[in-house]
Design an enzyme around this catalytic site. Structure first.
Site, PDB file in Angstrom:
ATOM      1  N   ASP A 330       8.353   6.726 -17.729  1.00 30.71           N
ATOM      2  CA  ASP A 330       8.656   6.425 -16.382  1.00 30.71           C
ATOM      3  C   ASP A 330       7.875   7.092 -15.292  1.00 30.71           C
ATOM      4  OD1 ASP A 330      10.327   4.831 -14.727  1.00 30.71           O
ATOM      5  OD2 ASP A 330      11.163   6.569 -14.050  1.00 30.71           O
ATOM      6  N   GLU A 361       3.968   4.244 -17.019  1.00 29.16           N
ATOM      7  CA  GLU A 361       3.684   3.646 -15.642  1.00 29.16           C
ATOM      8  C   GLU A 361       2.747   4.460 -14.951  1.00 29.16           C
ATOM      9  OE1 GLU A 361       7.354   1.397 -14.292  1.00 29.16           O
ATOM     10  OE2 GLU A 361       7.690   3.688 -14.155  1.00 29.16           O
TER      11      GLU A 361
END
Ligand code: CA
Length: 663
Positions: A330, A361
């Site tokens: 994340d 990400e």
């Protein structure tokens, strides 16, 4: 050593690291018949006291002062096997006392407040020692799933006491009318399931009711499974065992498991980290306030020695102990490139090159500084990232279905014009230019059009294509656009990723950020698999077909060279060809021809010489049909794609073995 002496800059200084960097792998608690060892890293403490509890709720059973060891480590050893005993620490620093759990704990009680000593082998379900991941397949096709979403629906076929739990994955399911849950999933053909966070997080009261819901991006105990997915939180070993059972069940059903990990921030600044080593684990501005690149209140200071050790060791722990097959980071953009490459290297050394997936990400929510000399693992730094560190490709995503944040803004499948050229770059995973960054290989690129964040694909199509949003109603023009979107990213080089339910028109009724919305909003609504059976079949066929196409699955750095003959015929009508040969392979189709017709008119495209088969079009996927040839070429329906394969000729095969690309 007084903490006041140290600033954020000092934390990366040679002086600090010489004094406090501990590279041992024995932090936390290790217990077995040979005894139990407790070790913590608390560099500024004057005194650390261990407090033991017989269970999760009773008062202190016994205390013992830890001995100061080297490099800020404190420890003690017991002759007994303390498996099942709960504990915490009383840390004293300059006269200030604070109670803390163990950041390295592998077990904990309800809501993660007390840590638990666990002899891990006792938590293994039957057969776990021989559990192995299914063999790697030709392509990585990742299905993003939230544990509670999976089985919360009454139609899920899962008994009520298992709904929303790890256990829901371990049973054969059917609601009597159609396959659901694991029965459904194993028929889909995806190779990996990426589970939203299942380490212990803080936003759901584990003693509370089942109506609570959160995605779980709020870590408390990084190395312990979340308790609200377990059937019993009064015994800290249950969540461990049931989490392992879930992973074992995925493996048994032919899927690998990717864990969504959130090392970029903690639920609160007042974490075990902060209590053990005040200030060290977070990034501060000059005025002492916290940076907030995560938009969650704090940023963990990845790039500092003991933070990086923690993160790398934690990843390795899940891979070894739980047999996790991959990690999705994340807000990876808050972590340094150097750390991601180190994790890649350590995973490869332990498990073999590329055996574990690693991606994230490539952005952050806001600015947060890297430590000096380190680069953020963001998209523009992709060339510094190892080929085996992937990232979500928002460029291809937005190109296909439109801006993720503005519902009405269309992409190529829902009305935007003039994007033909861009998409013909996207098909190589942006390896041949066209973007303001250049991946080192399409192995880094994750192609997708929907994930847990932002609108579901269905909701996005509703918002961009309908005057009056009506989410539950099946509209054919939306189904057509959905199929075209799927066709497009399934014909791009790179890895493939989809949000669970994208293949049956998943709706969250237009909610773009449902992280704490009701489970009824978030859950997979299983009856839609019947209502959208044609769409499910369309995806299933794309998944099967993709694995048969080496020209699109190629992850080598020369894969982009396979794409040739790009052509734009007119507005919305364009195509490319793919060299589909492999070295010594049994190449069924030596060349692929991919046609997109996003216009609202039937078009005709001429085929070159050879024996062509239609492998997919707007209605059918993984088919084998001889194309209808007209003088103008093969007809391609409006708003659809067509993928054709040219059968390898015997003589062509011999040549191909010498001239094949990617060798
Ligand atoms: Ca929890």
């Amino acid at each position: 050593m007084k903490r006041e002496k140290w600033t954020d800059e000092d934390f990366v200084s040679r002086e600090f690291n010489e004094k406090f960097q501990y590279d041992g792998k024995d932090l936390g608690v290790h217990c077995g018949d040979e005894g139990t060892v407790f070790k913590v890293w608390s560099p500024f403490a004057n005194k650390v006291e261990l407090r033991l509890y017989r269970d999760d709720t009773s008062g202190v059973w016994m205390t013992r002062e830890l001995q100061q060891e080297e490099k800020g480590v404190w420890g003690t050893r017991f002759r007994e096997n303390l498996h099942g005993v709960y504990y915490d620490y009383l840390v004293e620093e300059n006269g200030r006392q604070v109670v803390t759990g163990d950041p390295y704990a592998v077990g904990c009680g309800c809501n993660g407040k007390r840590s638990m000593a666990v002899e891990l082998r006792r938590t293994n379900p039957v057969g776990f020692e021989t559990d192995v991941a299914p063999l790697p397949q030709e392509e990585q096709i990742i299905y993003e799933l939230h544990i509670k979403d999976f089985s919360y629906d009454q139609q899920s076929g899962v008994p009520e006491n298992y709904r929303g739990k790890y256990k829901a994955f371990t049973i054969e399911t059917s609601n009597g009318a159609y396959p659901t849950c694991m029965e459904y999933l194993k028929g889909l053909g995806v190779t990996h399931v990426q589970l939203l966070p299942f380490f212990d997080y803080g936003s759901v009261d584990e003693a509370g009711d089942e109506k609570q819901y959160n995605w779980g991006y709020d870590p408390v105990n990084y190395n312990v499974p979340e308790g609200s997915y377990a059937t019993d939180v009064t015994d800290g070993t249950v969540r461990i065992r049931e989490c392992k059972e879930m992973i074992q069940a995925f493996h048994a059903n032919g899927m690998r498991v990717v864990m969504d990990v959130v090392y970029n921030h903690t639920y609160r600044e007042d974490s075990w980290f902060q209590r053990m080593a005040p200030g060290y684990y977070y990034r501060h501005r000059e005025d002492g306030s916290l940076f907030d690149g995560s938009a969650c209140g704090n940023d963990v200071a990845a790039g500092r020695a003991m933070v990086d050790n923690y993160i790398a060791d934690s990843v390795m722990y899940w891979a070894k102990e739980y047999h996790v097959d991959g990690f999705r980071f994340d807000l990876m953009g808050l972590l340094p490139v150097e750390l991601m490459n180190r994790i890649r290297r350590e995973l490869d050394e332990e498990f073999g090159p590329g055996e574990k997936l690693l991606y994230g990400e490539p952005w952050s929510a806001d600015h947060s500084p890297m430590e000096e000399g380190k680069r953020a693992a963001v998209k523009k730094n992709s060339s510094y990232l190892d080929k085996g560190v992937g990232f979500f490709c928002d460029d291809t995503r937005d190109l296909i279905k439109g801006d993720a944040f503005h519902g009405e803004e269309p992409g190529i499948v829902n009305g935007a014009e003039g994007l033909e050229d861009s998409l013909l770059h996207a098909v190589t995973g942006w390896r041949d230019g066209g973007a303001d960054y250049r991946p080192v290989s399409c192995a880094q690129i994750i192609n997708y059009v929907s994930a847990h964040d932002n609108f579901t694909l269905w909701d996005k199509l509703v918002l961009s294509m309908c005057d009056e949003p009506e989410y539950l109603e099946r509209k054919e023009k939306l189904v057509v656009a959905n199929k075209l979107a799927a066709f497009m990213y399934f014909t791009c080089q790179g890895m493939l990723f989809m949000q669970a339910g994208e293949e049956f028109g998943r709706t969250k009724f237009g909610e773009e950020n449902s992280y704490r919305s009701a489970p009824e909003i978030n859950m997979l609504k299983w009856h839609r698999t019947v209502e959208f059976a044609d769409l499910v079949d369309y995806y299933k066929g794309l998944i099967r077909l993709r694995k048969k196409l080496p020209g699109l699955c190629d992850k080598s750095s020369s894969a982009a060279n396979r794409i040739f003959g790009r052509k734009i015929y007119g507005e919305g009508i364009f195509s490319f060809q793919v060299d589909n040969r492999t070295v010594g392979g049994d190449d069924e189709w030596e060349e692929l021809f991919v046609i997109y017709n996003v216009s609202d008119k039937l078009c005709h495209v001429a085929l070159s010489e050879g024996s062509w088969e239609i492998l997919a079009d707007g209605r059918e996927t993984d088919c084998r049909r001889i194309p209808v040839q007209t003088p103008k070429g093969v007809p391609v329906e409006a708003r659809s794609g067509m993928l054709l394969g040219r059968r390898a000729s015997v003589s062509g095969k011999e040549v191909s073995k010498q001239t094949v690309l990617g060798a």
